[in-house]
Write a protein that holds these residues in place. Structure first.
Motif, short mmCIF file in Angstrom:
data_model
loop_
_atom_site.label_atom_id
_atom_site.label_comp_id
_atom_site.label_asym_id
_atom_site.label_seq_id
_atom_site.Cartn_x
_atom_site.Cartn_y
_atom_site.Cartn_z
N GLY A 17 -0.57 -8.90 -13.96
CA GLY A 17 -0.28 -7.50 -14.25
C GLY A 17 -1.12 -6.92 -15.36
O GLY A 17 -1.04 -5.75 -15.66
N ASN A 60 -5.12 -2.89 -11.30
CA ASN A 60 -4.25 -1.78 -11.64
C ASN A 60 -4.82 -0.44 -11.22
O ASN A 60 -4.74 0.54 -11.94
CB ASN A 60 -3.95 -1.79 -13.14
CG ASN A 60 -3.17 -3.02 -13.50
OD1 ASN A 60 -2.65 -3.70 -12.63
ND2 ASN A 60 -3.10 -3.32 -14.78
N ASP A 89 -2.31 3.95 -6.85
CA ASP A 89 -2.20 5.40 -7.02
C ASP A 89 -1.00 5.73 -7.90
O ASP A 89 0.06 6.03 -7.42
CB ASP A 89 -2.11 6.10 -5.66
CG ASP A 89 -1.13 5.40 -4.74
OD1 ASP A 89 -0.88 5.89 -3.66
OD2 ASP A 89 -0.60 4.33 -5.15
N ASN A 133 6.79 8.04 -6.50
CA ASN A 133 5.45 8.03 -5.91
C ASN A 133 5.54 7.93 -4.38
O ASN A 133 6.56 7.56 -3.83
CB ASN A 133 4.66 6.81 -6.39
CG ASN A 133 4.56 6.76 -7.89
OD1 ASN A 133 5.30 7.44 -8.58
ND2 ASN A 133 3.65 5.98 -8.39
N HIS A 176 3.09 3.62 0.32
CA HIS A 176 2.25 3.39 1.50
C HIS A 176 2.53 2.03 2.15
O HIS A 176 2.15 1.79 3.28
CB HIS A 176 0.76 3.54 1.17
CG HIS A 176 0.31 2.71 0.01
ND1 HIS A 176 0.22 1.34 0.07
CD2 HIS A 176 -0.04 3.05 -1.26
CE1 HIS A 176 -0.19 0.88 -1.10
NE2 HIS A 176 -0.35 1.89 -1.93
N VAL A 214 1.31 -5.98 -9.53
CA VAL A 214 2.16 -4.95 -10.14
C VAL A 214 1.78 -4.90 -11.62
O VAL A 214 1.77 -5.93 -12.28
CB VAL A 214 3.64 -5.32 -10.00
CG1 VAL A 214 4.51 -4.25 -10.63
CG2 VAL A 214 4.01 -5.51 -8.54
N PRO A 215 1.41 -3.71 -12.13
CA PRO A 215 0.97 -3.67 -13.53
C PRO A 215 2.07 -4.13 -14.49
O PRO A 215 3.25 -4.02 -14.20
CB PRO A 215 0.63 -2.21 -13.77
CG PRO A 215 1.04 -1.47 -12.57
CD PRO A 215 1.35 -2.41 -11.48
N GLY A 220 5.47 -2.58 -15.23
CA GLY A 220 5.60 -1.55 -14.21
C GLY A 220 6.48 -2.02 -13.07
O GLY A 220 7.07 -3.10 -13.11
N ASP A 237 4.77 1.82 -8.67
CA ASP A 237 3.59 2.29 -9.42
C ASP A 237 2.31 2.10 -8.62
O ASP A 237 1.32 2.79 -8.85
CB ASP A 237 3.46 1.53 -10.74
CG ASP A 237 4.61 1.87 -11.68
OD1 ASP A 237 5.25 2.90 -11.46
OD2 ASP A 237 4.85 1.09 -12.62
N ILE A 238 2.30 1.11 -7.72
CA ILE A 238 1.11 0.92 -6.89
C ILE A 238 1.44 1.25 -5.43
O ILE A 238 0.82 0.74 -4.51
CB ILE A 238 0.53 -0.52 -7.03
CG1 ILE A 238 1.63 -1.57 -6.87
CG2 ILE A 238 -0.18 -0.68 -8.36
CD1 ILE A 238 1.11 -2.98 -6.77
N GLY A 239 2.43 2.11 -5.26
CA GLY A 239 2.74 2.63 -3.93
C GLY A 239 3.43 1.66 -2.99
O GLY A 239 3.24 1.71 -1.78
#
Lengths: 342, 653
Positions: free
Chosen positions: A332, A338, A341, B154, B157, B251-252, B255, B259-261
């Protein structure tokens, strides 16, 4: 009915520290045998003597420190130190030399720092370096691969430091020593004028090959990762190759560097000591490369025949610093990942 | 075939799944008593909405969600509410917490259900509401309210369905997929509809061939759903790890997948969502694996939420004498149970009744030799050995710097540790301490702010007061000056008023008892003296006040002015009276001096007589002096008796 109250995980692969140590000990056997073949019983006598001393000293210190003796002896770390010292010390070591080395390794370098896992310096290398500085003559009496002493003669030397015809008749300089003191000759001239050099080179080549074999076995057993040894051999080989290309008369080739002295023993049995090396894999690469470069420098320009003890101790010193700068990115934290979107 | 990625680390513990995945799911009969903790999920505890003694039907709401992140709880079977009391919860600490206890009546009578035959026709909000009302939470273990994850900020997708089931021993999802693949697909269809048709990836480990087949068969009817078979490696079922395996993205830090859809749901949760919408059934049951060498009938059981572990173990024929360790969850991340009557909750996927030597023995751990095996195994790409040293030395700052918070407590590090160090326990300890310390730091910061605000407020108040006082003083001075300027001859009104009062007083007194002139004189004298003393005292007070810059100074100033006027008036009155009486206040003094002089002359002469050469002359002189003294005394007493009388001139000796 009371059930056990434990924290997860409740599963374990049942590996043990002692089995790691046992694998290390087993992996030294090919090298030990080849070394004995070329240099006689000295190494074996050393090995037994060092092992007895190491275990006895470990037990005494553990008792003084009021730690449980049996489990700590059983972890085999004292034996590993003893084996490495015995293999590194010259075959013509008298009893007291080994004693000093083991005493310093186990008591000072290991237990005074808190025992297994807490020592910043490789104990075997501390013992070796101390003897190299304090007793340089004894530490450079390497047997000649041509002559083989009987067990009795070897024991006599070990115990009384007496031998028929004096020690000089039985010892010779190591190839590394010979190549460093060229007396103005080129390496080729030296090689043709000195048959001892070729003999020595071939003997140490075989010994190094045997240690390489043991090391590869450990790698296959995943006792350690490839990072530190490969980085060390690569950096030493690279430095040696570079200088050899520039001045082939003065600098031995990369192969000669890699297969003389204690190169393979150090690469697979000492640089890989997890306690005293850098932590992360990136750190281990830096650590190994550092050892390789230092070895080349000390071998080429220093005043000692081999350089591993000093190179490794210097890198042991740098390990915490390396750790600081080579902390891997955690899950992460990678930039490239990172780009979702957000 | 969908491309898959690898994640860092991971381990391969013995799977031990065959013990429990060979038999079909068995339905456990309704137990006599059900225990329903009010908090079975992440977030706020639900609030009981029934009375003790009330009769409830199966599927009736008994506790309602409190706030956004919370979940409803429904009665899993019909019966009477026995009580609401604290019972031990399925938690590592065997913590006590409020639970609703239902005594079932065995009729298992459903409340009226309203199945939706065509849910896609419903507005999305209504559909979401159905899922929320059904009290659905993540069924893979964490228990996060599912509806929250279906309302992301968000665009989503990719919908990821977690069917990895990477923990050893557990086969609940495996059996669920094999037997309910159609219902799982129906759930996926609903989720895709809700999230605007994201692409759906189902992650399943390759050790479940039957389940994979069932999924593939069911998925054929759906577009945009891919079954991704991934290599068996623990912990591939961790949300973050599964996302990396299926998408190559991480995954950040700190986060969430949205956050990454992406959004990730457990396969059991998806089935529960389908049940809730299509059948109208709230979440009141689940599939739980019972396994371990102490279990005679190892397998998967359909149990009601709230079933006590003791009932389930009895039904699965677990020999409690054989087991030394009861684990809820899997052997890698589960926790040991102390109380056998602990209830099963929405997230309870497995009970592992392990025989004595089945799990890792309790070993004394050795020193860490930094072998680095843990680092190789860590799926979070941490340095577990360093975290261990930091946790042990209580160097929590360093531990945080080494991303302690990214540890998912999967236990891979401890599983490989040759020194058998309980690493995860160290990390939990460190995390707990960090949490406490942060909390304390927050409290301290709050207290500091409060203190500083108070100090500032006090200073401000003092300054404002000072300002006000100064303004008042200036205004008063200006008013006085203006008055004076307007009427310079005007008497001080207060002084005038006082004088009037005094005059009246005086007049009334004199009218009542006519005073002798002597008495009047005396009174005036006393009045003048008193005003003088008062004035003096006030002046002193004023001086003091001025030196201390006291607020009273202004008032005192006024008083001094007043008293000065008064004292002057009193003096003036006295003098006026004296002149009226024809008194000379100096007269008495002169007479007194004359008497004293005569007296001292007599004394002198009397002393000198002893040494005198001519005593007779001196005696004569003494006599004369005595006469003078007598005359003076006479004059004085005459004057005191009648001060108005004409003074007798003192005789010179």
């Amino acid at each position: 009915m009371a059930f056990l109250n434990l924290s997860s995980p409740h599963h374990h692969n049942l590996s043990k520290t002692s089995s790691i140590m046992m694998w290390v000990l087993l992996a030294t056997i090919p090298g030990l045998l080849v070394q004995t073949y070329f240099y006689g019983y000295g190494t074996l006598i050393n090995l037994i003597w060092a092992s007895v001393l190491a275990v006895a000293l470990e037990a005494i210190v553990l008792r003084l420190r009021r730690r449980p003796i049996r489990p700590h002896i059983a972890d085999g770390s004292a034996l590993v130190t003893a084996f490495l010292l015995a293999l590194a010390l010259p075959p013509f070591s008298p009893w007291w030399l080994t004693l000093v080395a083991v005493l310093f390794a186990i008591v000072f370098a290991k237990h005074l720092y808190g025992g297994l896992g807490n020592n910043p310096f490789n104990p075997a290398m501390v013992g070796y370096a101390l003897c190299l500085i304090a007793f340089p003559v004894s530490m450079t009496q390497w047997a000649s691969p041509e002559i083989t002493l009987s067990l009795g003669q070897q024991l006599q030397w070990f115990w009384l430091e007496q031998i028929d015809g004096g020690i000089d008749a039985w010892t010779q300089a190591t190839p590394l020593d010979l190549m460093r003191h060229t007396k103005g000759l080129t390496l080729n001239e030296l090689s043709s004028s000195n048959p001892q050099l070729n003999l020595g080179l071939s003997a140490s080549g075989w010994i190094n090959a045997a240690y390489l074999l043991g090391g590869l076995a450990l790698l296959a057993k995943r006792v350690f990762t490839w990072h530190a040894p490969v980085a060390m051999l690569a950096s030493l080989g690279f430095c040696a190759g570079l200088f050899h290309m520039g001045e082939p008369d003065l600098y031995p080739s990369a192969t000669q560097h890699l297969f003389t002295g204690a190169t393979m023993l150090a690469a697979f049995f000492i640089v890989t000591d997890p306690v005293t090396s850098a932590t992360s894999r990136k750190g281990k690469l830096v650590f190994g490369a550092g050892v390789g470069i230092l070895v080349f420098i000390i071998r080429s320009y220093g005043s000692y025949p081999d350089a591993f003890a000093f190179a490794i101790l210097l890198m042991n010193l740098s390990a915490p610093l390396i750790d600081t700068y080579t902390q891997p990115k955690a899950y992460g934290h990678h930039q490239k990942h990172n780009q979702g979107d957000r | 075939m969908h491309k898959t990625w690898n994640f860092h680390g991971g381990v391969h513990p013995t799977e031990n799944k065959r013990q429990s995945n060979q038999q079909p799911i068995m339905v456990m009969p309704v137990p006599k008593q059900l225990v329903l903790p009010l908090n079975q999920h992440i977030g706020k505890a639900a609030k009981a909405v029934i009375e003790v003694g009330e009769y409830v039907l199966k599927g009736q709401l008994i506790a309602s969600a409190q706030g956004f992140v919370s979940a409803n709880i429904h009665a899993p079977s019909s019966g009477y509410i026995n009580t609401i009391e604290d019972r031990s919860l399925p938690h590592p600490s065997a913590l006590l917490g409020p639970c609703i206890i239902i005594d079932t009546d065995g009729k298992d009578q459903w409340i009226d259900l309203t199945p939706q035959s065509n849910p896609k026709q419903l507005p999305k909000l209504e559909l979401l509401d159905l899922i929320q009302t059904a009290g659905i939470t993540g069924m893979g273990g964490a228990g996060f309210p599912s509806a929250v994850k279906l309302q992301p900020k968000n665009t989503i997708h990719t919908l990821i369905i977690n069917a990895a089931e990477c923990e050893p021993y557990i086969t609940a999802d495996d059996r669920l997929i094999r037997e309910h693949a159609e219902q799982v697909m129906a759930g996926i269809e609903l989720l895709q509809h809700l999230l605007d048709q994201p692409h759906c990836l189902i992650g399943i480990e390759d050790n479940k061939p039957e389940a994979i087949m069932a999924l593939n068969d069911a998925a054929q009817q759906l577009s945009g759903v891919e079954v991704c078979v991934i290599p068996t490696k623990y912990p591939s079922g961790g949300e973050k790890q599964l996302i990396e395996i299926l998408t190559g993205q991480q995954v950040p830090h700190a986060g969430i997948p949205a956050d990454i859809g992406m959004v990730c749901h457990n396969v059991g949760t998806v089935k529960a969502i389908a049940d809730a919408v299509l059948l109208g059934q709230p979440l009141i049951q689940r599939i739980t694996t019972v396994t371990g060498k102490a279990t005679a009938n190892a397998g998967n059981y359909q149990v009601l939420i709230g079933t006590q572990v003791s009932d389930l173990l009895a039904f699965a024929k677990v020999d409690l004498n054989q087991t030394s360790r009861l684990v809820m969850g899997g052997p890698m991340m589960g926790f040991t149970l102390q109380d056998i009557h602990t209830p099963l909750i929405k997230g309870s996927n497995c009970i592992l009744a392990a025989a004595d030597l089945e799990l890792a023995p309790v070993a004394d751990h050795h020193s860490c030799i930094r072998c680095g095996l843990c680092e190789v195994a860590c799926p979070a790409e941490l340095l577990p050995q360093q975290l261990f040293w930091f946790a042990k030395a209580e160097e929590f700052e360093k531990a945080q710097h080494h991303n302690l918070s990214d540890c998912i407590e999967c236990g891979a590090c401890a599983w490989v540790c040759p020194s058998q160090i309980p690493l995860v326990q160290y990390y939990r300890y460190a995390k707990g301490r960090v949490k406490t310390r942060n909390h304390e730091a927050q409290l301290a910061e709050h207290a500091r702010l409060r203190f500083e605000t108070r100090e500032q407020r006090l200073i401000d108040e003092k300054l404002a007061k000072e300002e006000k006082r100064k303004a008042r003083a200036t205004a008063a001075a200006a008013a006085q000056a203006a008055k004076r300027a307007a009427n310079p001859t005007a008497e001080d009104p207060i002084a005038a008023a006082l004088a009037r009062v005094n005059k009246q007083k005086y007049e009334s007194q004199t009218a009542a008892v006519p005073l002798t002139p002597e008495d009047q004189y005396k009174e005036l004298k006393t009045a003048a003296a008193i005003t003088r003393t008062k004035l003096k005292k006030t002046c002193k007070a004023l001086e003091n006040a001025q030196s201390l810059d006291h607020e009273q100074a202004d008032n005192l100033q006024e008083t001094v002015a007043l008293l000065t006027v008064k004292a002057d008036q009193a003096q003036a009155k006295l003098q006026a009276y004296e002149t009226k009486l024809g008194l000379d206040p100096e007269k008495e003094k002169i007479l007194l001096v004359a008497v004293a002089k005569a007296n001292s002359a007599v004394r002198k002469l009397e002393k000198s007589i002893a040494n005198a050469e001519d005593p007779q002359t001196i005696e004569q002189q003494i006599l004369e002096a005595k006469a003078i003294h007598a005359a003076a005394t006479q004059a004085l007493s005459d004057h005191q008796a009648n001060p108005a009388a004409k003074p007798t001139p003192a005789q010179e000796p």
